[in-house]
Design a protein around this motif. Sequence first.
Motif, PDB file in Angstrom:
ATOM      1  N   LEU A 253      66.088 -35.596 -18.763  1.00 22.62           N
ATOM      2  CA  LEU A 253      66.764 -34.620 -19.624  1.00 22.62           C
ATOM      3  C   LEU A 253      68.161 -35.097 -20.011  1.00 22.62           C
ATOM      4  N   ARG A 254      68.851 -35.777 -19.127  1.00 22.93           N
ATOM      5  CA  ARG A 254      70.188 -36.313 -19.464  1.00 22.93           C
ATOM      6  C   ARG A 254      70.071 -37.415 -20.521  1.00 22.93           C
ATOM      7  N   GLN A 255      69.081 -38.283 -20.383  1.00 25.95           N
ATOM      8  CA  GLN A 255      68.860 -39.321 -21.381  1.00 25.95           C
ATOM      9  C   GLN A 255      68.446 -38.707 -22.719  1.00 25.95           C
ATOM     10  N   LEU A 256      67.607 -37.688 -22.640  1.00 25.21           N
ATOM     11  CA  LEU A 256      67.160 -36.984 -23.842  1.00 25.21           C
ATOM     12  C   LEU A 256      68.337 -36.294 -24.517  1.00 25.21           C
ATOM     13  N   GLU A 257      69.181 -35.648 -23.731  1.00 23.28           N
ATOM     14  CA  GLU A 257      70.360 -34.978 -24.276  1.00 23.28           C
ATOM     15  C   GLU A 257      71.250 -35.983 -25.006  1.00 23.28           C
TER      16      GLU A 257
ATOM     17  N   ILE B 164      54.729 -42.052 -25.018  1.00 21.37           N
ATOM     18  CA  ILE B 164      55.240 -42.873 -23.912  1.00 21.37           C
ATOM     19  C   ILE B 164      55.956 -44.100 -24.460  1.00 21.37           C
ATOM     20  N   ALA B 165      55.324 -44.813 -25.387  1.00 18.77           N
ATOM     21  CA  ALA B 165      55.938 -46.005 -25.967  1.00 18.77           C
ATOM     22  C   ALA B 165      57.265 -45.651 -26.639  1.00 18.77           C
ATOM     23  N   SER B 166      57.302 -44.512 -27.309  1.00 18.79           N
ATOM     24  CA  SER B 166      58.513 -44.087 -28.008  1.00 18.79           C
ATOM     25  C   SER B 166      59.659 -43.780 -27.045  1.00 18.79           C
ATOM     26  N   VAL B 167      59.387 -42.987 -26.007  1.00 19.48           N
ATOM     27  CA  VAL B 167      60.486 -42.608 -25.101  1.00 19.48           C
ATOM     28  C   VAL B 167      60.938 -43.783 -24.242  1.00 19.48           C
ATOM     29  N   VAL B 168      60.044 -44.707 -23.936  1.00 20.49           N
ATOM     30  CA  VAL B 168      60.452 -45.907 -23.201  1.00 20.49           C
ATOM     31  C   VAL B 168      61.297 -46.803 -24.111  1.00 20.49           C
ATOM     32  N   ALA B 169      60.879 -46.966 -25.358  1.00 22.92           N
ATOM     33  CA  ALA B 169      61.638 -47.794 -26.300  1.00 22.92           C
ATOM     34  C   ALA B 169      63.044 -47.238 -26.522  1.00 22.92           C
ATOM     35  N   ARG B 170      63.184 -45.925 -26.462  1.00 24.39           N
ATOM     36  CA  ARG B 170      64.487 -45.281 -26.674  1.00 24.39           C
ATOM     37  C   ARG B 170      65.308 -45.160 -25.394  1.00 24.39           C
ATOM     38  N   GLY B 171      64.738 -45.549 -24.260  1.00 27.13           N
ATOM     39  CA  GLY B 171      65.470 -45.474 -22.999  1.00 27.13           C
ATOM     40  C   GLY B 171      65.536 -44.099 -22.386  1.00 27.13           C
ATOM     41  N   VAL B 172      64.712 -43.175 -22.879  1.00 27.41           N
ATOM     42  CA  VAL B 172      64.692 -41.815 -22.329  1.00 27.41           C
ATOM     43  C   VAL B 172      63.924 -41.795 -21.011  1.00 27.41           C
ATOM     44  N   MET B 173      62.858 -42.579 -20.919  1.00 27.46           N
ATOM     45  CA  MET B 173      62.099 -42.740 -19.692  1.00 27.46           C
ATOM     46  C   MET B 173      61.950 -44.236 -19.426  1.00 27.46           C
TER      47      MET B 173
END
Length: 186
Positions: free
Chosen positions: A175-179, A142-151
Amino acid sequence: ERSTPGSTLGSKIATSATVTRGELAVLLIEELHVEQILAARDRLEGKAPAAQRAIDAKTLGIELTWARPFIERLLPLGLRGMEPLPDGSFAPEAPVTRSQLAMIADGLLQRVAGHGPSSDRYTGEPSRFSDITSDHYAYAAIASVVARGVMMADPLAMSFRPGAAVDGAEALDVLRQLESALTGGF
């Protein structure tokens, strides 16, 4: 603003109040094109394609779901969070929570980037969120994907809502942010 689906099935799932594991399998295949992303990564690493194994649809509980062909394409990829459950089933009708989606997204980011687990970076830190402790099983993801702006977390309350179900529009947004993160580097 919501992401525009790129497929007919993505359009249907985008309106879902709750995304299931089966629907997420469809989105990962049809919208994210995860097979191609992972195949490109494997080619860069000089890895041979994984040998296809027989999938037992009855044991997995997917023999009657419309998402079966997508689940059968997804399972050989070995995505963290989208593997069969401990009882051997895939549970295609089970809802996907925000913490589960974070783990799936983070697993893909780590796999494509070739980095170590997110837990290496976030272990021992105080929680960044008001509604989740740093020892939660999905905290590092969670911390990782929030820090990267994915979630996103709620910026005012700094809450993540880890147990909340993911709706179709949110799944597409993630998924668009992840892509973008997977294809643009990070």
